[in-house]
Design a protein around this motif. Structure first.
Motif, PDB file in Angstrom:
ATOM      1  N   HIS A  21       0.831  -1.212   0.000  1.00  0.00           N
ATOM      2  CA  HIS A  21       0.000   0.000   0.000  1.00  0.00           C
ATOM      3  C   HIS A  21       0.862   1.256   0.000  1.00  0.00           C
ATOM      4  O   HIS A  21       0.455   2.290  -0.547  1.00  0.00           O
ATOM      5  N   HIS A  22       2.036   1.180   0.609  1.00  0.00           N
ATOM      6  CA  HIS A  22       2.932   2.345   0.642  1.00  0.00           C
ATOM      7  C   HIS A  22       3.323   2.769  -0.769  1.00  0.00           C
ATOM      8  O   HIS A  22       3.429   3.966  -1.055  1.00  0.00           O
ATOM      9  N   PHE A  23       3.525   1.799  -1.654  1.00  0.00           N
ATOM     10  CA  PHE A  23       3.939   2.108  -3.015  1.00  0.00           C
ATOM     11  C   PHE A  23       2.756   2.224  -3.969  1.00  0.00           C
ATOM     12  O   PHE A  23       2.889   2.784  -5.058  1.00  0.00           O
ATOM     13  N   MET A  24       1.592   1.681  -3.574  1.00  0.00           N
ATOM     14  CA  MET A  24       0.384   1.819  -4.391  1.00  0.00           C
ATOM     15  C   MET A  24      -0.774   2.299  -3.521  1.00  0.00           C
ATOM     16  O   MET A  24      -1.736   1.567  -3.284  1.00  0.00           O
ATOM     17  N   PRO A  25      -0.686   3.528  -3.016  1.00  0.00           N
ATOM     18  CA  PRO A  25      -1.698   4.001  -2.061  1.00  0.00           C
ATOM     19  C   PRO A  25      -3.082   4.187  -2.654  1.00  0.00           C
ATOM     20  O   PRO A  25      -4.045   4.340  -1.909  1.00  0.00           O
ATOM     21  N   TYR A  26      -3.177   4.194  -4.000  1.00  0.00           N
ATOM     22  CA  TYR A  26      -4.486   4.348  -4.632  1.00  0.00           C
ATOM     23  C   TYR A  26      -5.322   3.067  -4.512  1.00  0.00           C
ATOM     24  O   TYR A  26      -6.519   3.083  -4.798  1.00  0.00           O
ATOM     25  N   ILE A  27      -4.708   1.959  -4.120  1.00  0.00           N
ATOM     26  CA  ILE A  27      -5.456   0.717  -3.877  1.00  0.00           C
ATOM     27  C   ILE A  27      -5.696   0.603  -2.380  1.00  0.00           C
ATOM     28  O   ILE A  27      -4.742   0.547  -1.608  1.00  0.00           O
ATOM     29  N   PRO A  28      -6.963   0.564  -1.934  1.00  0.00           N
ATOM     30  CA  PRO A  28      -7.244   0.492  -0.493  1.00  0.00           C
ATOM     31  C   PRO A  28      -6.624  -0.751   0.146  1.00  0.00           C
ATOM     32  O   PRO A  28      -6.552  -1.817  -0.478  1.00  0.00           O
ATOM     33  N   VAL A  29      -6.180  -0.597   1.384  1.00  0.00           N
ATOM     34  CA  VAL A  29      -5.547  -1.709   2.103  1.00  0.00           C
ATOM     35  C   VAL A  29      -6.451  -2.941   2.168  1.00  0.00           C
ATOM     36  O   VAL A  29      -5.968  -4.070   1.997  1.00  0.00           O
ATOM     37  N   PRO A  30      -7.784  -2.805   2.421  1.00  0.00           N
ATOM     38  CA  PRO A  30      -8.628  -4.011   2.471  1.00  0.00           C
ATOM     39  C   PRO A  30      -8.560  -4.845   1.202  1.00  0.00           C
ATOM     40  O   PRO A  30      -8.521  -6.080   1.275  1.00  0.00           O
ATOM     41  N   GLU A 419      -5.467  27.182  -8.717  1.00  0.00           N
ATOM     42  CA  GLU A 419      -5.147  27.929  -7.501  1.00  0.00           C
ATOM     43  C   GLU A 419      -5.205  27.021  -6.284  1.00  0.00           C
ATOM     44  O   GLU A 419      -4.351  27.095  -5.391  1.00  0.00           O
ATOM     45  N   LEU A 420      -6.201  26.138  -6.251  1.00  0.00           N
ATOM     46  CA  LEU A 420      -6.330  25.186  -5.147  1.00  0.00           C
ATOM     47  C   LEU A 420      -5.126  24.251  -5.099  1.00  0.00           C
ATOM     48  O   LEU A 420      -4.602  23.937  -4.029  1.00  0.00           O
ATOM     49  N   ARG A 421      -4.659  23.817  -6.282  1.00  0.00           N
ATOM     50  CA  ARG A 421      -3.517  22.906  -6.345  1.00  0.00           C
ATOM     51  C   ARG A 421      -2.255  23.580  -5.828  1.00  0.00           C
ATOM     52  O   ARG A 421      -1.462  22.983  -5.087  1.00  0.00           O
ATOM     53  N   ARG A 422      -2.064  24.863  -6.188  1.00  0.00           N
ATOM     54  CA  ARG A 422      -0.874  25.583  -5.727  1.00  0.00           C
ATOM     55  C   ARG A 422      -0.896  25.778  -4.215  1.00  0.00           C
ATOM     56  O   ARG A 422       0.124  25.640  -3.541  1.00  0.00           O
ATOM     57  N   GLU A 423      -2.067  26.093  -3.707  1.00  0.00           N
ATOM     58  CA  GLU A 423      -2.183  26.267  -2.257  1.00  0.00           C
ATOM     59  C   GLU A 423      -1.950  24.944  -1.533  1.00  0.00           C
ATOM     60  O   GLU A 423      -1.330  24.898  -0.469  1.00  0.00           O
ATOM     61  N   MET A 424      -2.428  23.855  -2.132  1.00  0.00           N
ATOM     62  CA  MET A 424      -2.219  22.523  -1.566  1.00  0.00           C
ATOM     63  C   MET A 424      -0.733  22.189  -1.510  1.00  0.00           C
ATOM     64  O   MET A 424      -0.234  21.661  -0.509  1.00  0.00           O
ATOM     65  N   GLU A 425      -0.008  22.534  -2.594  1.00  0.00           N
ATOM     66  CA  GLU A 425       1.430  22.256  -2.641  1.00  0.00           C
ATOM     67  C   GLU A 425       2.167  23.053  -1.570  1.00  0.00           C
ATOM     68  O   GLU A 425       3.037  22.533  -0.870  1.00  0.00           O
ATOM     69  N   GLN A 641       4.712  11.230   2.205  1.00  0.00           N
ATOM     70  CA  GLN A 641       4.069   9.964   1.853  1.00  0.00           C
ATOM     71  C   GLN A 641       2.748   9.815   2.598  1.00  0.00           C
ATOM     72  O   GLN A 641       1.748   9.367   2.027  1.00  0.00           O
ATOM     73  N   ASN A 642       2.721  10.209   3.876  1.00  0.00           N
ATOM     74  CA  ASN A 642       1.478  10.145   4.655  1.00  0.00           C
ATOM     75  C   ASN A 642       0.405  11.038   4.048  1.00  0.00           C
ATOM     76  O   ASN A 642      -0.765  10.640   3.963  1.00  0.00           O
ATOM     77  N   MET A 643       0.802  12.237   3.632  1.00  0.00           N
ATOM     78  CA  MET A 643      -0.171  13.148   3.019  1.00  0.00           C
ATOM     79  C   MET A 643      -0.726  12.556   1.728  1.00  0.00           C
ATOM     80  O   MET A 643      -1.920  12.695   1.431  1.00  0.00           O
ATOM     81  N   TYR A 644       0.149  11.889   0.978  1.00  0.00           N
ATOM     82  CA  TYR A 644      -0.310  11.270  -0.278  1.00  0.00           C
ATOM     83  C   TYR A 644      -1.270  10.119  -0.005  1.00  0.00           C
ATOM     84  O   TYR A 644      -2.322   9.996  -0.641  1.00  0.00           O
ATOM     85  N   GLU A 645      -0.924   9.280   0.974  1.00  0.00           N
ATOM     86  CA  GLU A 645      -1.779   8.140   1.310  1.00  0.00           C
ATOM     87  C   GLU A 645      -3.125   8.587   1.868  1.00  0.00           C
ATOM     88  O   GLU A 645      -4.137   7.907   1.692  1.00  0.00           O
ATOM     89  N   GLU A 646      -3.138   9.730   2.564  1.00  0.00           N
ATOM     90  CA  GLU A 646      -4.384  10.243   3.130  1.00  0.00           C
ATOM     91  C   GLU A 646      -5.185  11.060   2.128  1.00  0.00           C
ATOM     92  O   GLU A 646      -6.281  11.536   2.446  1.00  0.00           O
ATOM     93  N   GLY A 647      -4.657  11.240   0.911  1.00  0.00           N
ATOM     94  CA  GLY A 647      -5.385  11.971  -0.113  1.00  0.00           C
ATOM     95  C   GLY A 647      -5.267  13.475  -0.007  1.00  0.00           C
ATOM     96  O   GLY A 647      -6.016  14.207  -0.659  1.00  0.00           O
ATOM     97  N   ILE A 649      -2.634  15.307  -0.921  1.00  0.00           N
ATOM     98  CA  ILE A 649      -1.905  15.860  -2.062  1.00  0.00           C
ATOM     99  C   ILE A 649      -2.012  14.900  -3.243  1.00  0.00           C
ATOM    100  O   ILE A 649      -2.298  13.712  -3.076  1.00  0.00           O
ATOM    101  N   THR A 650      -1.761  15.421  -4.433  1.00  0.00           N
ATOM    102  CA  THR A 650      -1.857  14.625  -5.654  1.00  0.00           C
ATOM    103  C   THR A 650      -0.486  14.090  -6.059  1.00  0.00           C
ATOM    104  O   THR A 650       0.535  14.431  -5.461  1.00  0.00           O
ATOM    105  N   THR A 651      -0.478  13.282  -7.123  1.00  0.00           N
ATOM    106  CA  THR A 651       0.764  12.649  -7.575  1.00  0.00           C
ATOM    107  C   THR A 651       1.784  13.680  -8.047  1.00  0.00           C
ATOM    108  O   THR A 651       2.974  13.571  -7.739  1.00  0.00           O
ATOM    109  N   ASP A 652       1.332  14.702  -8.807  1.00  0.00           N
ATOM    110  CA  ASP A 652       2.290  15.687  -9.302  1.00  0.00           C
ATOM    111  C   ASP A 652       2.884  16.517  -8.169  1.00  0.00           C
ATOM    112  O   ASP A 652       4.052  16.912  -8.216  1.00  0.00           O
TER     113      ASP A 652
END
Length: 677
Positions: A21-30, A419-425, A641-647, A649-652
């Motif tokens: 899941h760490h390397f493929m966080p888009y697939i839910p752990v269950p 604008e939302l993406r920049r603020e997120m970054e 990585q935690n922020m990415y797994e929790e959704g 931030i995005t991949t880019d």
């Protein structure tokens, strides 16, 4: 011994699921854990774990729901009681009758009471599965409270309805009045019994505390045993054990919030212990589900009475019907105003999120396995294997559907996504810096205080620059910064070329200098190549130091290496000065802050190079600083990585932040390399 090895294997697979899941966080752990369970059962290892429903409920469902009851918002439960009851009671009973008649129409070989039983066990949603999937999806808080409340309550209503439907199938007798009365007794009795037993256990802990026993082990043991004891005792008296542990969890939370005694120090231990326990139990639930699927499928597919396509079609039809019925019911509730007042978002998105979150899970499968093998007259229970097959299939379909559609439905609608993406970054970068500072402060002691303060100071400078940059032009500034860094590196390369043409440096020194410039370019432009190069450099240094231990003339080699180190230090000092000279000559008012920031980094590098030249007295200080830097960089990567797994931030965005970390790590690597030659 065999059971012990099997337990170790299951725990290891749970750890493997987290790694995947760490390397493929888009697939839910269950889903990862179910897939690993299926793979384990399919391997020719002879592994077979029979599903014992009563043990499953007390061992897994009881502590999981107790924990959820402890952590659910009591205020939200009360405020949202109408929509929660509408879903946990109203929708369950509508599902039993509507889906029951659909199953009876689809599969005429199943008697109507048995069809009601299957519909009843398919009616409860799984709060554990929803929580696991929603970890990477930003579901609005109000909707999440509704889903949690529904998941806590509808297990009891669904299982009670299932119990009476199975009894009607086995005995052939059913009384609506008796079933309604029994439901009230079982539900209310479970809530009351759980509250009373929880209060008694709390009084026992208070009595132990008054005896002067503040031992963490004793109090944690009592707390861990609480859900198992309460569930078992309440079920023994034929009341709702599920509602009893939910009530017990809520009572324990009320007591914890009001308790001001010194024993509140135990909360930290309690939280950490429950975190590990819930992690393992969640993993085992879905792993065991995966282990059951191959045997369930093979039993149906090998049976000549069933057409494989037909039985698979049943699963998709029933799953679609469950979603459609849930959508219509929630839409009606929205129109009545029971949901609209609490949930401030577009109606169709809110209804869609609540609908697709109707994931079935462990309770459904465990309940299906409780179906008896024979009826009262001794004949086989009709289509028992098909029941279990459909239950397992619906669980998988709803899990996959939620994994695909929840991120789409929960995505924020905003007129200016850029604008939302920049603020997120920008926000994410600030969080990584804060994580690094926090990690250093935790490691700070009297010995490394000076080095720690120095590292924290450098991070605070980065944080100040980030805070001063507006979200509107941050993306453009990143491109400008990359371009300026590359030109500064070109200035360093030009300086080396001039020295080579003048014959002022040797081949080895030239190679080291060019390697440094290439490493810095990769850090700025290519993250993956840089990480490979960084790893390979560390390997080469390790091998080099190892060989030095076995070669003769050690003292002579040390003197030669020391002389070369001085040469390299002086050369890199001059390269940094050449870069600074270029930057000062090309500085512009428009991008002055960026130029000054990069010049500051070069100046800091020069100061550190001069510090290294002072001699052996600085080695200990630099070693301490190096260790802290390593921890800080790792803390940054963990946080991103935690922020990415929790959704969050995005991949880019994760790629951009990692590139920034690599740039800073590359500058540190150059300083560190001076002590390794």
């Amino acid at each position: 011994m065999e059971f012990f090895l099997l337990t170790l294997l299951l725990l290891a697979i749970i750890g493997l699921s987290s790694f995947i899941h760490h390397f493929m966080p888009y697939i839910p752990v269950p889903l990862v854990q179910i897939a690993l369970g299926v793979l384990l059962a399919a391997l020719p290892l002879g592994i077979h774990i029979p599903m014992e429903p009563e043990l499953f409920f007390v061992l897994f469902i009881a502590p999981l729901l107790f924990h959820d009851g402890k952590n659910v918002s009591r205020h939200a439960l009360w405020k949202l009681r109408k929509p929660i009851l509408l879903l946990a009671l109203g929708l369950v009973f509508v599902t039993v009758f509507a889906i029951g008649y659909l199953i009876y129409w689809l599969i005429p070989s199943i008697p109507l009471p048995a069809a009601f039983a299957l519909a009843a066990i398919l009616s409860p949603t799984d709060v554990v599965a929803v929580g696991a999937i929603s970890s990477r999806v930003k579901i609005p808080q109000t909707i999440m409270h509704v889903l949690e409340g529904e998941g806590l309550m509808n297990d009891a209503s669904g299982l009670v309805a299932f119990k009476f439907a199975v009894a009607a199938t086995v005995t052939g007798a059913f009384s609506l009045a008796e079933a309604s009365g029994s439901f009230l007794v079982i539900s209310i009795g479970g809530l009351v019994a759980g509250t009373i037993l929880s209060f008694l256990i709390i009084q026992l802990k208070t009595f132990i505390r008054r005896l002067g026993m503040e031992d963490v082990t004793i109090h944690m043991l009592i707390q861990l045993l609480t859900p198992f004891v309460i569930f078992y005792l309440v079920e023994h008296f034929h009341l709702s054990g599920i509602l009893s542990v939910v009530a017990a969890g809520i009572v324990h939370t009320i007591y914890r919030d009001r308790d001001q005694s010194p024993a509140m120090k135990l909360q930290l231990v309690s939280q950490n212990t429950w975190t590990v326990l819930i992690y393992l139990l969640n993993g085992l639930v879905f792993l065991l589900l995966g282990l059951q699927i191959p045997s369930v499928i093979s039993e149906i597919f090998k049976d000549p009475m069933f057409n494989n396509w037909e039985v698979s079609k049943y699963i998709f039809i029933i799953s679609a019907a469950l979603f459609i019925l849930r959508f219509l019911w929630i839409g009606a509730a929205w129109q009545w105003g029971w949901l609209k007042k609490q949930i401030q978002m577009p109606s169709m998105r809110a209804i869609g999120i609540i609908t697709i979150s109707g994931v079935r899970g462990a309770v459904t499968l465990a309940g299906a396995f409780t179906i008896p093998y024979v009826l009262a007259d001794g004949s086989p229970f009709p289509q028992r294997s098909l029941f279990i097959f459909i239950a397992a299939g619906v669980i998988l379909v709803t899990l996959v559907a939620a994994s695909i559609f929840l991120p789409i439905l929960a995505r924020k609608e905003n007129g200016n996504m850029e604008e939302l993406r920049r603020e997120m970054e920008r926000f994410a970068m600030l969080r990584t810096i804060d994580a690094a500072i926090h990690s250093i402060r935790e490691l700070m002691n009297d010995d490394n205080r000076g080095a720690a303060v120095s590292v924290i100071s450098s991070y605070n400078q980065i944080r100040s620059r980030l805070e001063s940059v507006s979200a509107e032009n941050s993306d453009q500034l990143k491109l400008v910064e990359t371009e300026i860094r590359m030109k500064a590196l070109e200035a360093e390369a030009s300086y080396i070329e001039r020295l080579v043409k003048a014959g002022r440096i040797g081949r080895e020194t030239t190679y080291l200098s060019e390697e440094h410039i290439q490493r810095m370019r990769l850090a700025v432009t290519n993250r993956m190549h840089y990480r490979r190069l960084f790893f390979w450099t560390l390997v080469k240094r390790g091998v080099h130091h190892l060989l030095q231990l076995f070669l003769p003339n050690k003292q002579e080699r040390l003197e030669i290496r020391h002389a070369k180190t001085k040469q390299v230090i002086q050369l890199k000092l001059n390269m940094a000065k050449a870069a600074i000279s270029y930057l000062k000559n090309h500085i512009s008012a428009e991008n002055e802050n960026i130029y000054l920031s990069i010049i500051g980094e070069y100046n800091e590098m020069i100061v550190k190079f001069k510090h290294v030249k002072k001699g052996e007295n600085s080695i200990h200080y630099t070693q301490l600083q190096r260790e802290l830097r390593v921890k800080a960089f790792q803390a940054e990567r963990n946080e991103v990585q935690n922020m990415y797994e929790e959704g969050d931030i995005t991949t880019d965005i994760i790629r951009k932040i990692r590139k920034q970390i690599n740039i800073r790590e590359a500058y540190w690597m150059e300083e560190s390399s001076l002590h390794s030659h």
